[in-house]
Design an enzyme around this catalytic site. Structure first.
Site, PDB file in Angstrom:
ATOM      1  CB  SER A 117      23.337  25.202  31.154  1.00 48.09           C
ATOM      2  OG  SER A 117      23.207  24.549  32.382  1.00 48.09           O
ATOM      3  CE1 TYR A 141      22.046  20.850  28.903  1.00 49.01           C
ATOM      4  CE2 TYR A 141      22.579  21.326  31.191  1.00 49.01           C
ATOM      5  CZ  TYR A 141      21.916  21.649  30.024  1.00 49.01           C
ATOM      6  OH  TYR A 141      21.134  22.776  29.982  1.00 49.01           O
ATOM      7  CE  LYS A 145      22.526  23.611  26.564  1.00 49.55           C
ATOM      8  NZ  LYS A 145      21.624  24.249  25.603  1.00 49.55           N
TER       9      LYS A 145
END
Ligand code: UDP
Length: 328
Positions: A117, A141, A145
């Site tokens: 991402s 988040y 990643k």
């Protein structure tokens, strides 16, 4: 080639599955259906109801189907939620991927395409990000990643893994002739939420922050069509037999503010709706756009649907044809 698609019932994974099947790959979807939809898995793909926490089932599946490569889309993705439940995010996104990679190592499957991402970068300086730009995630988040990317990097150095990390910006639109769209529960993504407001399914759309250092004060993102993303993944998969590490940004290189996206939905739908200004959402960078020249040069990737109105048109069509989403 036999490809295992983890999270293949989700939004991006289901579009990937459709592209693989169309291109003649034997495709096995592995999904726990916690977020995905069984109906989103196209005919022609095998479906396994399984969890990434279940190491034995992963080994059994890879052995039974003689898997050659794994594409991994199964993750928690909501930035806001990641700030409320960091431990849940690291468990789902990092521990479960560790499980998957260990199962791959045990089964001697060494080709891996990972759905990373733009959130790995954190704050950008109002210019397009390159793969070498500093990585400093500002939400758990993005950090989860990045942790997986690092895990892949060191594993690749053992010679037992060839991987591609695809850092995409804001996936949107509907693919497979507008039959595979975006249906999260609860929905938190901008474009589906605006479309729901345009369809009269919600009272208004909320703008999370209008005091960012951007031209109109609202956050700027690089919106990229889900089918274009899937095509880039396919190109990376095809290079995996000869390339140890591939890392690519995937976006259109043009940023749109939240207000501009709202205007685009109004234009495409011909509908007006209420817009409410709210305070900032925690964990949101002001500005994220991609320099995807590396993917264009090395993979020969060219986005086919780069303009925002066409992307929104495909999403608008899907939402109108599926007013209750996949209804499962
Ligand atoms: N956003 C917003 N209102 C909403 C949902 C999102 O203003 O109801 C904003 C959000 O703060 C971000 C942008 O829209 O700046 C894109 O958010 P989304 O959740 O779609 O994707 P993200 O960039 O977080 O991956």
């Amino acid at each position: 080639m036999r490809v295992l698609v983890c999270g293949g019932a989700g939004y991006i994974g289901s579009n990937m599955t459709a592209v693989l099947v169309e291109n003649g790959y034997e495709t096995i979807v592995y999904d726990n259906l916690s977020k995905g939809h069984r109906k989103a898995v196209v005919d022609g793909a095998e479906f396994i109801h399984g969890d990434l926490a279940d190491y034995d089932k992963l080994v059994e599946t890879m052995t039974k189907y003689k898997i050659d490569a794994v594409m991994h889309f199964a993750a928690l993705i909501e930035v806001g939620e990641s700030m409320l439940d960091p431990l849940g995010f690291y468990y789902n996104n990092v521990s479960n991927t560790n499980n998957l990679l260990r199962a791959m190592e045990f089964c001697k499957v060494n080709r891996f395409v990972f759905s990373s991402s733009a959130a790995v970068y954190g704050m950008a300086q109002n210019k397009a990000l390159q793969e070498s730009s500093p990585k400093s995630p500002i939400n758990s988040y993005g950090d989860s990643k990045l942790a997986v990317e690092r895990m892949c990097h060191f594993q690749s150095q053992t010679g037992r893994l060839n991987y591609a990390a695809m850092r995409y910006f804001n996936a949107c639109g509907a693919g497979n002739n507008c039959t595979l769209g975006e249906d999260h529960w609860p929905e938190s993504h901008l474009i589906p939420l605006i479309i729901q407001a345009a369809m009269g399914k919600r009272d208004s759309i909320k703008i999370f922050g209008d005091d960012y250092p951007t031209p109109d004060g609202t956050c700027v993102r690089d919106y990229v069509h889900v089918e274009d993303l899937a095509q880039a993944h396919l190109l990376a998969l095809e290079k995996l037999s000869s390339t140890t590490e591939q890392i690519y940004n995937l976006g259109n290189g043009k940023g749109y503010s939240v207000l501009e996206v709202i205007e685009a939905v109004k234009r495409v739908s011909g509908k007006d709706f209420k817009v409410v200004r709210e305070k900032r959402r925690s964990g949101d960078p002001a500005f994220l756009t991609a320099d995807s020249s590396k993917a264009q040069k090395e993979l020969g990737w060219t986005p086919k649907v780069p303009d925002i109105d066409s992307i929104i048109e495909s999403a608008w069509k899907w939402h109108n044809q599926n007013p209750d989403g996949y209804s499962d």
